[in-house]
Each structure stands twice: as C-alpha cells, then as structure tokens.
Design a protein around this motif. Structure first.
Motif, mmCIF file in Angstrom:
data_model
loop_
_atom_site.group_PDB
_atom_site.id
_atom_site.type_symbol
_atom_site.label_atom_id
_atom_site.label_comp_id
_atom_site.label_asym_id
_atom_site.label_seq_id
_atom_site.Cartn_x
_atom_site.Cartn_y
_atom_site.Cartn_z
ATOM 1 N N ASP A 299 0.748 -1.041 -0.009
ATOM 2 C CA ASP A 299 -0.095 0.073 -0.120
ATOM 3 C C ASP A 299 0.876 1.671 -0.059
ATOM 4 O O ASP A 299 0.400 2.120 -0.502
ATOM 5 N N ASN A 300 1.986 1.082 0.738
ATOM 6 C CA ASN A 300 2.845 2.320 0.598
ATOM 7 C C ASN A 300 3.902 2.414 -0.191
ATOM 8 O O ASN A 300 4.931 3.035 -0.161
ATOM 9 N N ASN A 301 4.085 1.538 -1.087
ATOM 10 C CA ASN A 301 5.172 1.415 -2.187
ATOM 11 C C ASN A 301 6.352 1.159 -1.558
ATOM 12 O O ASN A 301 7.386 2.101 -2.276
ATOM 13 N N VAL A 302 6.531 0.622 -0.587
ATOM 14 C CA VAL A 302 7.940 0.465 0.221
ATOM 15 C C VAL A 302 8.483 -1.105 -0.300
ATOM 16 O O VAL A 302 7.642 -1.949 -0.047
ATOM 17 N N VAL A 303 9.471 -1.153 -0.984
ATOM 18 C CA VAL A 303 10.011 -2.225 -1.273
ATOM 19 C C VAL A 303 10.858 -3.109 -0.336
ATOM 20 O O VAL A 303 11.270 -2.520 0.809
ATOM 21 N N ILE A 304 10.246 -4.654 -0.178
ATOM 22 C CA ILE A 304 10.772 -5.237 0.939
ATOM 23 C C ILE A 304 12.151 -5.747 0.512
ATOM 24 O O ILE A 304 12.175 -6.591 -0.342
ATOM 25 N N PRO A 305 13.371 -5.670 1.354
ATOM 26 C CA PRO A 305 14.510 -6.174 0.895
ATOM 27 C C PRO A 305 14.471 -7.840 1.406
ATOM 28 O O PRO A 305 13.720 -8.372 1.965
ATOM 29 N N ALA A 306 15.562 -8.441 0.593
ATOM 30 C CA ALA A 306 15.450 -9.927 0.747
ATOM 31 C C ALA A 306 15.699 -10.295 2.244
ATOM 32 O O ALA A 306 14.897 -11.454 2.536
ATOM 33 N N ASP A 307 16.396 -9.631 3.018
ATOM 34 C CA ASP A 307 16.337 -10.298 4.385
ATOM 35 C C ASP A 307 15.180 -10.031 5.275
ATOM 36 O O ASP A 307 14.780 -11.087 5.922
ATOM 37 N N VAL A 308 14.664 -9.043 5.057
ATOM 38 C CA VAL A 308 13.412 -8.687 5.872
ATOM 39 C C VAL A 308 12.261 -9.483 5.170
ATOM 40 O O VAL A 308 11.342 -10.182 5.847
ATOM 41 N N ALA A 309 12.184 -9.826 4.099
ATOM 42 C CA ALA A 309 11.332 -10.786 3.203
ATOM 43 C C ALA A 309 11.406 -12.367 3.865
ATOM 44 O O ALA A 309 10.551 -13.022 4.020
ATOM 45 N N GLY A 310 12.638 -12.640 3.838
ATOM 46 C CA GLY A 310 13.173 -14.113 4.638
ATOM 47 C C GLY A 310 12.408 -13.942 6.030
ATOM 48 O O GLY A 310 11.819 -15.059 6.136
ATOM 49 N N LEU A 311 12.477 -13.075 6.856
ATOM 50 C CA LEU A 311 12.022 -13.052 8.185
ATOM 51 C C LEU A 311 10.548 -13.008 8.112
ATOM 52 O O LEU A 311 9.808 -14.035 8.735
ATOM 53 N N MET A 312 9.860 -12.301 7.184
ATOM 54 C CA MET A 312 8.509 -12.334 7.069
ATOM 55 C C MET A 312 8.114 -13.707 6.705
ATOM 56 O O MET A 312 6.940 -14.359 7.010
ATOM 57 N N LEU A 313 8.656 -14.271 5.631
ATOM 58 C CA LEU A 313 8.272 -15.543 5.119
ATOM 59 C C LEU A 313 8.427 -16.661 6.364
ATOM 60 O O LEU A 313 7.425 -17.496 6.434
ATOM 61 N N SER A 314 9.410 -16.429 7.041
ATOM 62 C CA SER A 314 9.700 -17.384 8.204
ATOM 63 C C SER A 314 8.430 -17.177 9.204
ATOM 64 O O SER A 314 8.006 -18.384 9.986
ATOM 65 N N ALA A 315 7.951 -16.069 9.493
ATOM 66 C CA ALA A 315 6.862 -15.871 10.301
ATOM 67 C C ALA A 315 5.423 -16.614 9.980
ATOM 68 O O ALA A 315 4.963 -17.234 10.576
ATOM 69 N N ILE A 316 5.307 -16.498 8.743
ATOM 70 C CA ILE A 316 4.141 -17.119 8.162
ATOM 71 C C ILE A 316 4.445 -18.602 8.072
ATOM 72 O O ILE A 316 3.236 -19.446 8.614
ATOM 73 N N ILE A 317 5.566 -19.101 8.100
ATOM 74 C CA ILE A 317 5.726 -20.766 7.999
ATOM 75 C C ILE A 317 5.610 -21.132 9.441
ATOM 76 O O ILE A 317 4.863 -22.151 9.770
ATOM 77 N N SER A 318 6.039 -20.226 10.256
ATOM 78 C CA SER A 318 5.921 -20.706 11.778
ATOM 79 C C SER A 318 4.448 -20.864 12.335
ATOM 80 O O SER A 318 4.090 -21.619 12.836
ATOM 81 N N ASP A 319 3.661 -19.584 11.907
ATOM 82 C CA ASP A 319 2.318 -19.440 12.666
ATOM 83 C C ASP A 319 1.574 -20.431 11.905
ATOM 84 O O ASP A 319 0.592 -20.800 12.425
ATOM 85 N N THR A 320 1.866 -20.677 10.462
ATOM 86 C CA THR A 320 0.657 -21.608 9.969
ATOM 87 C C THR A 320 1.329 -23.029 9.916
ATOM 88 O O THR A 320 0.796 -23.998 9.317
ATOM 89 N N LEU A 321 2.256 -23.455 10.513
ATOM 90 C CA LEU A 321 3.186 -24.812 10.562
ATOM 91 C C LEU A 321 3.134 -25.084 8.937
ATOM 92 O O LEU A 321 2.800 -26.259 8.868
ATOM 93 N N LEU A 322 3.947 -24.415 8.269
ATOM 94 C CA LEU A 322 3.914 -24.581 6.903
ATOM 95 C C LEU A 322 2.566 -24.907 6.200
ATOM 96 O O LEU A 322 2.608 -25.952 5.270
#
Lengths: 306, 306
Positions: free
Chosen positions: A127-150
């Motif tokens: 929404d804010n047109n902010v690009v997500i850098p690779a390392d932050v994207a990796g963290l966010m992906l990990s959170a989704i895997i963690s909360d949803t148990l893959l």
C-alpha cells in the motif's frame, strides 16, 4: 518524546520478532523514527531464522511508561503486552488475533483474520509502495511458515500462502526445504528446563471475562519425548498456578509433523477442557487429534465452554 | 446465516448513517450480501442529508443474536452498540474512535485517528477500486462536514479535508454553501422534548474503567435558546441518572458557529468536570471556551481526571 518502539507479545515467537523488525523497517522508510524491541528471550526457531538471514535480534524491553509512544504487532491484549502499557501512548496496532483492547486515544488499528501478522504487514508495504529487502522478506516468510506450520494449520488462509510465495521469491529460498529445517530447529527442546518449556510460548488469558488461564504451547516432532518429562512439567505448571493465581493452566504439546496435540491440564477449572473437547483427562492429560492452533482451536473453544 | 448487517452507534449521527450506507454499497460491489441498518431515530441533520441526496434511511434494528453476522462502523464499544452484540459474530469494524473492544473471533478491524469514519471508508473504496456514485459521495461528504463541524473541530485532520474536497467534486456540491445549510438544519432543536435532547447524540462510557457516565451533545447556533430550557433538561438528565445508574451525566451545548460549549453537569461525580477544565460549576453549569469535540476534548480529559 523518544523514538517510537514496536514490539510483539511476551514469550516472543518468530512472528512477534519478524513483525517488529519489518514494521520498524517500513516506518523508517516512511520517515518515522521507529525501533524494534522484544519482550523476552529469542526462541530456537527464531534464532535459526535470524542467523539464516543475518539479522540481529531486537533489544530487550522490560517496561514502558507515559513517555513512550509504541506500536504493537502480533498482539493486542494488555496481559500479553509489556509492563506499563496502560500508561504508554499506543499509536498503531497491526495484528491478526481475537481482541481485548482498550485505548483512550484514537489510533491506527489494522487487523485481518489471517494466519500471521507478517501477511498483514505485506499489504502495508505494498500500500505504501515500500520495497521489501531480501533479508526482511526472509524474516516475514519465516513468520508465516511458523504461524501456519508450513500452511497446515487451520489458521492458514489463501492469502498467507500467496504472500509466502511472493516473499520466498524476494528472499530467494525454497519454502519447503527451508521451512522444514526452520520448524525442526524450533522443536529441539532438550536444552530447556521445564520452567522454560511452559514459558517458551505461554500466553495468559481471561477466558469469557472470568476464568484466569494460561495456555502454553511447544512444537515437537516427537510427543513422547516431551511427555517423558510430564512430572516436572506439571511441577512448573503448578508453580505458575500459585504465582499467577490461575484457575486453568493448559500445556499443549503439538506434533507439527502429524498435526495433533497432547494436552496437559491443571487447575481448579480443568473440567473446561474436558467439556470443550469431549475428552476425559487421565492423569491430567488427553490426546487431541487435529488440534494445532491455540488461536483458532483452543482459545475460542475453551471460551465457549467457560 | 442471514445477510450481514452493518450499522453505526446508538443515537445515530450523520456519520453513523452515511458510513453504514456507504459500507453496504462497497461490500455489495465486492460481492457480499450486506445491508445497512440504524440503531435509532434519524436526526434532523441526517434527515436533511438523506433528502438532499434522495437516499432512503436504513431500516431500524433493535437487537441481534447468535445468528447475526455484523459489521460495525463509527463505534466499537458494546455500550454504544445494538442489544445482543455480545452474541453476534462481528466480522468487520471500521472506525475512528478510542477503543474498548472485545471479540472472541479474529476479524477485520481498521481504524485511523481521523475526524470521520467516512474518511477511512474513502480509502477502502480506493484500495478496492470501487467507484463512489454521486449520491453516496454526497452522504460521505456530509458525514465529514458533520463530524468536523465544517473542518473547525480539533478532530479534523488534513486527510479529512482532502477527502471532503474529493467527495464534493464527485457529489457536485459547494462544500461551504451546502455544509452551512446542512449544519443549520441540524441545529433546529425546537421540536424536541428535553428527554429527546439528551438522547439525540447521547453516548454512555465507563470512564477510566470505573466512572459510569453519559455524555450527550447538541449542536446549536444559539446557546441561550437551549439554556432557556435548562430546568427541564436537568429533569431529563436526572431521570437518566436514576434509570442508567450514572455517576456523571454531562450535557454539552455546542455553538458550532463560534466553536464553544456550555456544559450542564449532574451526578455524584460532577467534580470530575470541574477538575478537568478548572472551572466551577454554578447552578450545575459552566462555559467551556474552544471545547467542541466530545471525542478529543471531553472523553480523554475526563478520563484523565477520574
């Protein structure tokens, strides 16, 4: 005013840490002085994640006061929040949980009924047109895997899966290979004392406005391995009952490979669990097939049976 | 499940009615069966607005139960909501107020600290690429004019003003000419009994979690005209104190032309108002220069002095 602090819940999990770091990054890009904090020790899964993407852990925060402006992610209830939160100025909340929240000043509040805070944050970056850098994207992906148990938890939505796929491309990781390694890193419970086990991911609730409860959860690939420590776990749970004045103390041992849980239940209101799942506690424990989500399959079900 | 119902607070104002109609329109365009409702009588200002844009008033809703899925706009506190709300399934909230909210199921919650719910809704129309028709834009514009007293209230933000200008173009009205006519239509209080005056825009609060209060507000172009009815207004306020078991009953008479209020205060905790504004109540009343916003200048200030 000092810098605005952003943090997740006590006994932080990967989503609380990842969302704090990602939110601080987003707000910095939008020109706001925001810094991430954590309300407790980093768990083994999160440690694996931070090491993998070479990001440092946020500083520990023990309390806030009337001089603090704060942003809450991944929680909203005061019982799960930092000490002194009732005095601080809450400017934003981004979350995905049930709600029990008060604020005497109008604020920005954005929650969606999805599996992970980072799924909601992904939308805010876009929404804010902010690009997500690779390392932050990796963290966010990990959170989704963690909360949803893959993606196997009933809390997982199509949106979580779609966002995880987008983030995996940015982070350049294979979701399944990385995800299983990450979850497995989180299930090594051998180095924790029983007191630590009941606090790794322990949250307090006042169920149905009346029952003082704590519901803790550990993930494992081997329920028997954890149940071998049942006696000492019960001692730790009984200590919590005394010190926190609990009526119900629930310890969920969740098999993340087969998506089941073994539950240990103590407290004067232990019968709520028996009623809620039509089980009989034998020696304070019962097997709950298919139950993996505290948020979706435990808290509302216990609340409805209080 | 029946259709999802969307409604604002009890004693509905223009924002509660406009936001309900606009939200139902938006959700319909997104393919959801949503219908607007109202929790009380349409006030004179809103009547003027609905007539001007030739839109019918929503149906009255008196209670909900466990079969209802609902969307709340322009409020979140149970005390301001429909009877039975604790049993219903709250799917969404879009609001701009302080918060005192519980939900046992995760939901979509979106609030911003702006002057009007319709300012928040405008963003949702844009985010979802739904075109706002002229009549709905007129309603939403009216809500912003009403809540911000034509941009003069301290609750008004730059965003409210910008959105109002956009909506005025779509609705093809001159903001100042239309806005003054609309506000003036809302200040004709002559046909209301004193019992009606204290309920036209009366909201209940539990201030600082302990003081049971009601804070009512009427807008006028002539404070003296309303104060001429002070005796009977106090009788109506005392009735509310008895029937609602109030400790504090505040009646704000707001001069929308000059941005001041005269306040009538009754109840055992009336001294909270004296402390909060450093005034002495004489014959239960005091003049509060510059005070026009219950949300921003009254509720938080009284809360801080409880």
């Amino acid at each position: 005013m000092e810098k605005i602090l952003v943090f997740g819940h006590k006994s932080p999990d990967t989503d609380s840490i990842a969302a704090s770091i990602a939110m601080a990054y987003l707000q910095n890009k939008l020109g706001k002085a925001v810094e991430p904090r954590r309300l407790g020790n980093i768990n083994k899964e999160t440690e694996y994640v931070l090491n993998h993407f070479k990001i440092g852990a946020p500083e520990l925060l023990s309390s806030v006061n009337e001089d603090n402006e704060v942003i809450l992610v991944d929680h909203n209830e005061a019982a799960q929040c930092v000490d002194g939160i009732e005095k601080a100025h809450i400017r934003m909340v981004v979350d995905h949980h049930t709600m029990d929240f008060k604020a005497s000043e109008p604020l920005y509040y954005y929650a969606e009924p999805v599996g992970c805070t980072c799924t909601v944050l992904y939308k805010l970056f876009n929404d804010n047109n902010v690009v997500i850098p690779a390392d932050v994207a990796g963290l966010m992906l990990s959170a989704i895997i963690s909360d949803t148990l893959l993606f196997k938890s009933p809390t997982c939505t199509e949106k979580d899966q779609k966002v995880a796929e987008d983030l995996a491309k940015i982070a350049n990781v294979d979701i399944n290979t990385y995800g299983l390694a990450m979850l497995k890193a989180g299930t090594d419970l051998s180095s924790f004392s029983e007191e630590e086990l009941v606090n790794l991911d322990g949250k307090q609730f006042t169920l149905a406005d009346k029952v003082k409860a704590k519901i803790s959860q550990v993930n494992t690939a081997d329920i028997d391995e954890v149940m071998a420590r049942k006696g000492k776990i019960e001692s730790a749970m009984n200590k919590d009952i005394d010190s926190l004045d609990l009526e119900l103390n629930v310890f969920l041992i969740t098999d993340i490979i087969n998506s089941n849980s073994q539950v240990i239940v103590l407290g004067s209101k232990a019968d709520i669990v028996e009623k809620a799942y039509s089980v009989t506690l034998e020696d304070n424990t019962a097997f709950l097939p298919g139950i993996v989500s505290r948020k979706k399959q435990v808290v509302p079900v216990l609340t409805a049976n209080c």
